[in-house]
Write a protein that holds these residues in place. Structure first.
Motif, short mmCIF file in Angstrom:
data_model
loop_
_atom_site.label_atom_id
_atom_site.label_comp_id
_atom_site.label_asym_id
_atom_site.label_seq_id
_atom_site.Cartn_x
_atom_site.Cartn_y
_atom_site.Cartn_z
N PRO A 58 0.82 -1.21 0.00
CA PRO A 58 0.00 0.00 0.00
C PRO A 58 0.86 1.26 0.00
CG PRO A 58 -0.85 -1.62 1.55
CD PRO A 58 0.46 -2.14 1.07
N ASN A 59 0.48 2.21 -0.89
CA ASN A 59 1.14 3.51 -0.96
C ASN A 59 2.62 3.41 -1.32
OD1 ASN A 59 -1.30 4.59 -0.19
ND2 ASN A 59 -0.75 4.64 1.99
N SER A 60 3.04 2.37 -2.03
CA SER A 60 4.43 2.31 -2.47
C SER A 60 4.71 3.43 -3.46
CB SER A 60 4.73 0.95 -3.10
OG SER A 60 3.92 0.73 -4.23
N LEU A 61 3.69 3.92 -4.16
CA LEU A 61 3.78 5.13 -4.95
C LEU A 61 2.86 6.16 -4.30
CD1 LEU A 61 3.60 3.73 -8.61
CD2 LEU A 61 5.61 4.24 -7.23
N LYS A 62 3.41 7.32 -3.95
CA LYS A 62 2.66 8.31 -3.18
C LYS A 62 2.58 9.61 -3.97
CE LYS A 62 2.58 10.35 1.46
NZ LYS A 62 1.30 9.71 1.82
N ALA A 63 1.36 10.04 -4.30
CA ALA A 63 1.16 11.30 -5.01
C ALA A 63 1.44 12.46 -4.08
CB ALA A 63 -0.27 11.37 -5.54
N VAL A 64 2.25 13.42 -4.56
CA VAL A 64 2.56 14.58 -3.73
C VAL A 64 2.17 15.90 -4.39
CG1 VAL A 64 4.42 13.44 -2.47
CG2 VAL A 64 4.94 14.66 -4.58
N ALA A 65 1.99 15.94 -5.70
CA ALA A 65 1.65 17.20 -6.36
C ALA A 65 1.28 16.93 -7.82
CB ALA A 65 2.80 18.19 -6.28
N GLN A 66 0.73 17.98 -8.46
CA GLN A 66 0.43 17.95 -9.89
C GLN A 66 1.11 19.15 -10.53
OE1 GLN A 66 -3.62 18.79 -11.05
NE2 GLN A 66 -3.56 17.35 -12.76
N VAL A 67 1.80 18.93 -11.66
CA VAL A 67 2.52 19.99 -12.36
C VAL A 67 1.83 20.25 -13.69
CG1 VAL A 67 4.73 20.68 -13.35
CG2 VAL A 67 4.69 19.31 -11.25
N ASN A 68 1.51 21.53 -13.95
CA ASN A 68 0.87 21.93 -15.20
C ASN A 68 -0.41 21.16 -15.49
OD1 ASN A 68 2.91 23.80 -15.68
ND2 ASN A 68 4.12 22.39 -16.93
N ASN A 69 -1.06 20.70 -14.45
CA ASN A 69 -2.28 19.91 -14.62
C ASN A 69 -2.08 18.75 -15.59
OD1 ASN A 69 -3.72 21.52 -12.85
ND2 ASN A 69 -4.47 22.88 -14.48
N THR A 70 -0.86 18.23 -15.66
CA THR A 70 -0.53 17.16 -16.62
C THR A 70 0.27 16.05 -15.97
OG1 THR A 70 -0.51 18.73 -18.47
CG2 THR A 70 0.71 16.66 -18.78
#
Length: 583
Positions: free
Chosen positions: A404-416
Motif C-alpha cells: 500500500p502507498n508504495s507510490l505516493k502522489a505529492v503534487a500535480q505539475v501543469n495539470n498534466t
C-alpha cells in the motif's frame, strides 16, 4: 586412469537420427565450444584464421587422458551417453560422438590435452582421416584442452567456393559465440582473429549483467531480470518409455527483458530462447514472447527478450535436428503459459522492484524545502484517503501487487504530470497515458456494449465503415438515405458528449483491440485537467496494478524516473563539506 570415452552400442547409433553437420567456420567453432563447456571450462580462448581455414579452441576444462585422446575422434564415440535410456536424460551440449569424427573427414585435427589431476603432463595427438591417431607424443601443456582444426574443406574445393565471404563468416562466428555466452554467463571468453584480439566477454553473475557487453546500446538499467522456480508439468510422466529415470527437482525459468519504455528494436531479431544451456529455435515460444509484449511497444518496434528454460531432460527430444537447435518440447502449452505469466510479472511495477515508501527520505525533504519557492504547493494526503479496502476483491489469483502507498502522489505539475514519491526517488507520471493504460486493460478484460436510447445517428458512412463497426459488434442499421442508426456503444463512451465522434473514429479500421485502445484514449483523463490529491492517488493505485504499467497501449513511456542516487549526484550531496568550501 581408465577411458571415459567409449563407442556407442549399435542400437543407440540407430536411434540417433543424424550426425553433426559441419558446414561453416561458425559450426566448427560451435561444436568445439560445446565440448569445452561439457568439460567444465570457465575460460575459453577462440582463435580463427578465416583465410587459412583454421580454428583453434583452448580451454581450462577437465582435460583428457591418453586413452580418451586416442578414442576421441572415432565414430560414435562419446563419454556423455552409454545406453538408449540416456537419450532421454541429455544434460550435456554434445552427446552423439560425431563432431570430432566428422571434422577428421573434412580437415586436419590436432588435440593437446592434460587432465586437471595429472602430474605427468599432457599428450598431443594428430588424427588421420576417419579419426585414427597417427601421431601420439608427450606435450607440455597446462591442464585443459587445445583443439586445432586446419585446412578445413581442403579436399572439398566446391564447398569452400559455395560459402559466404570471409566477413560474413566471421560475423556468423561472432553471433554463435554471443549466443552460447548468453547461456553461460559465468565463462570468460577471449576471441582472436588473425593473431589479433577481436573481442572479449568478461564473466557475469547473470545473463542480464552480461547482455550490455553484447548489445552495447543497452544499459543495465534498461533491463529487467527475473528467475522463477517452475513446477514440472502435471502430466510429464505419462507414457514415458520404460527405463527412463525421473528427475525430482522443479524446473526454472530465467527471463531478461528490455523494459518497453526504455529499449526496443526496429526488427524482431532479439527474441532469443534457450533450453538447458543451448540456444534453440522455437516459433511457438518466440510467438508467446511477442504476444506478451503486445500493446506495450511503439508501432513497428519489437522487444528485447532472452528466455532460458532449465527443465527436466525427459521433457525434450534433442534428436530432431542435426544442429540440435530445433527440438520437440513435451507439454508445449504448459510452458507457454509459464512464459506468459513470467513476462507479465517482469513488466509489472510491484513490491518486488519498489520498496515500501519511506516519507522521511532525502527526496521528501528536498520537495518540502522547495515548496515555498516552487510553482506548486504540496498537500500531504491523509492515510485514510489512500486506503482502498475493496480494490483487490476481484483480482485474478497469482497477481503480485505493490505494498500500500508504495507510490505516493505529492503534487500535480501543469495539470498534466503527477509528482510521485517512492523509496528509491521520485517519478513524474503523465496522467493521461497512465489512465489510458488503466482503461485499456479494463476494456480488454471486459469489453461491454450498452444499449443507447435514442439511437446515435451517423451520416454518409462508407460500406467499409459500416462493416468495421459490425466487426466490433456495434449494432448499426440503415435509418434513411445516407443515414445510419447506432443502437449500442462501448460502456465507457456512454457519458461522453463526443460519443458520435468516437464511433466515427472506431469506424476507420482495425481489430477489436485497436478499437479498445481508441476508446481508452478518448475516455482517459485529459492533460490540463486539475486533479485533487485523492484523485491522483486513486489513479496511481489503479495504474500500478495494471499488467503492463511501463507504457501506454501505443508504446509511449508513462513515467520519468528521477532516482535518489541521480538526485544526489546532481545536487552533489556526496561532497565533503570542507572541500566544497575550499578548506
Amino acid at each position: 586412469m581408465s577411458s571415459t570415452i567409449q563407442a556407442l552400442p549399435t542400437e543407440v547409433v540407430y536411434l540417433i537420427t543424424a550426425g553433426e553437420v559441419i558446414d561453416s567456420l561458425a559450426s566448427v567453432v560451435r561444436e568445439l565450444i560445446e565440448n569445452s563447456l561439457d568439460a567444465g571450462a570457465t575460460r575459453i580462448i577462440i582463435s580463427v584464421w578465416a583465410q587459412q581455414w583454421r580454428v583453434r579452441v583452448a580451454d581450462n576444462g577437465c582435460g583428457m587422458n591418453l586413452d580418451d585422446l586416442q578414442q576421441a575422434a572415432s565414430a560414435h564415440s562419446t563419454s556423455k551417453i552409454r545406453s538408449c535410456a540416456d537419450l532421454w536424460q541429455i544434460n550435456s551440449l554434445g552427446f552423439r560422438g560425431e563432431a570430432l569424427h566428422s571434422l577428421t573427414t573434412l580437415a586436419d585435427l590436432e588435440i593437446l590435452s592434460r587432465p586437471a589431476n595429472s602430474a605427468s603432463g599432457g599428450f598431443r595427438v594428430v588424427y588421420g582421416y576417419g579419426g585414427e591417431p597417427v601421431v601420439v607424443e608427450a606435450a607440455a601443456i597446462a591442464p585443459g584442452t587445445i583443439v586445432t582444426i586446419s585446412n578445413l574443406f581442403g579436399n572439398y574445393s566446391t564447398r569452400r567456393q559455395g560459402l559466404p565471404t570471409t566477413a560474413i563468416q566471421m560475423k556468423a562466428v561472432q553471433a554463435s559465440i554471443h549466443q552460447i555466452a548468453l547461456c553461460h554467463p559465468h565463462v570468460t571468453w577471449q576471441v582472436w582473429q588473425n593473431d589479433r584480439e577481436w573481442f572479449t566477454l568478461s564473466p557475469a553473475a547473470t545473463t542480464g549483467k552480461l547482455l550490455p557487453q553484447i548489445l552495447h546500446q543497452v544499459k543495465q538499467g534498461d533491463l529487467q531480470e527475473l528467475k522463477l522456480e517452475v513446477p514440472n508439468p502435471p502430466n510429464s510422466c505419462k507414457d514415458d518409455p520404460p527405463g527412463r529415470l525421473y528427475p525430482t527437482p522443479n524446473s526454472s525459468l530465467s527471463l531478461v527483458i528490455g523494459l518497453p519504455d526504455r529499449c526496443h528494436r526496429h526488427r524482431p531479431d532479439w527474441v532469443r530462447v534457450a533450453i538447458n544451456g543451448r540456444m534453440v529455435k522455437s516459433k511457438e515460444l518466440e510467438q508467446t514472447i511477442f504476444t506478451g509484449f503486445h500493446r506495450t511497444l511503439p508501432r513497428d518496434r519489437y522487444p528485447i527478450c532472452f528466455l532460458h528454460l532449465d527443465i527436466s531432460p525427459d521433457q525434450i527430444n534433442w534428436n530432431r535436428n542435426p544442429a540440435k537447435t530445433e527440438i520437440y518440447l513435451n507439454e508445449l502449452s504448459y510452458w507457454q503459459e509459464q512464459i506468459s505469466s513470467a513476462i507479465q510479472q517482469a513488466l509489472r511495477i510491484d513490491s518486488v522492484n519498489i520498496k515500501e515508501a519511506i516519507h522521511t527520505t532525502r527526496v521528501s525533504k528536498l520537495i518540502k524545502a522547495a515548496e515555498e519557492k516552487g510553482g506548486y504547493h504540496v498537500q500531504r494526503p491523509n492515510s485514510d484517503e489512500n486506503k482502498t479496502p475493496n480494490s483487490r476483491r476481484d483480482d485474478p489469483p497469482g497477481r503480485l501487487y505493490p505494498t500500500p502507498n508504495s507510490l505516493k502522489a505529492v503534487a500535480q505539475v501543469n495539470n498534466t504530470y503527477i509528482v510521485v514519491e517512492h523509496a528509491g526517488g521520485m517519478w513524474l507520471v503523465e496522467q493521461h497515458i497512465a489512465h489510458e493504460r488503466v482503461l485499456y486493460e479494463q476494456l480488454y478484460d471486459n469489453w461491454q456494449l450498452v444499449t443507447v436510447e435514442p439511437a446515435i445517428i451517423l451520416y454518409q458512412l462508407s460500406p467499409a465503415q459500416v462493416s468495421q463497426l459490425q466487426r466490433i459488434n456495434i449494432d448499426i442499421e440503415p435509418f434513411g438515405e445516407q443515414l445510419w442508426a447506432v443502437r449500442n456503444i462501448p460502456a465507457l463512451l456512454q457519458q461522453r458528449d463526443d460519443c458520435a465522434e468516437a464511433i466515427l473514429e472506431l469506424s476507420w479500421g482495425g481489430d477489436l483491440q485497436t478499437a479498445q485502445v481508441a476508446v481508452a484514449c478518448r475516455s482517459a483523463i485529459r492533460n490540463g485537467t486539475p486533479l485533487t490529491l485523492p484523485e491522483m492517488q486513486t489513479l496511481l493505485d489503479d495504474w500500478q496494478r495494471t499488467r503492463n504499467p511501463r507504457t501506454c497501449p501505443h508504446g509511449r513511456p508513462i513515467y520519468l524516473s528521477l532516482s535518489e542516487s541521480a538526485l544526489a549526484r546532481f545536487f552533489r550531496r556526496n561532497w565533503v563539506i570542507g572541500k566544497s568550501h575550499g578548506i
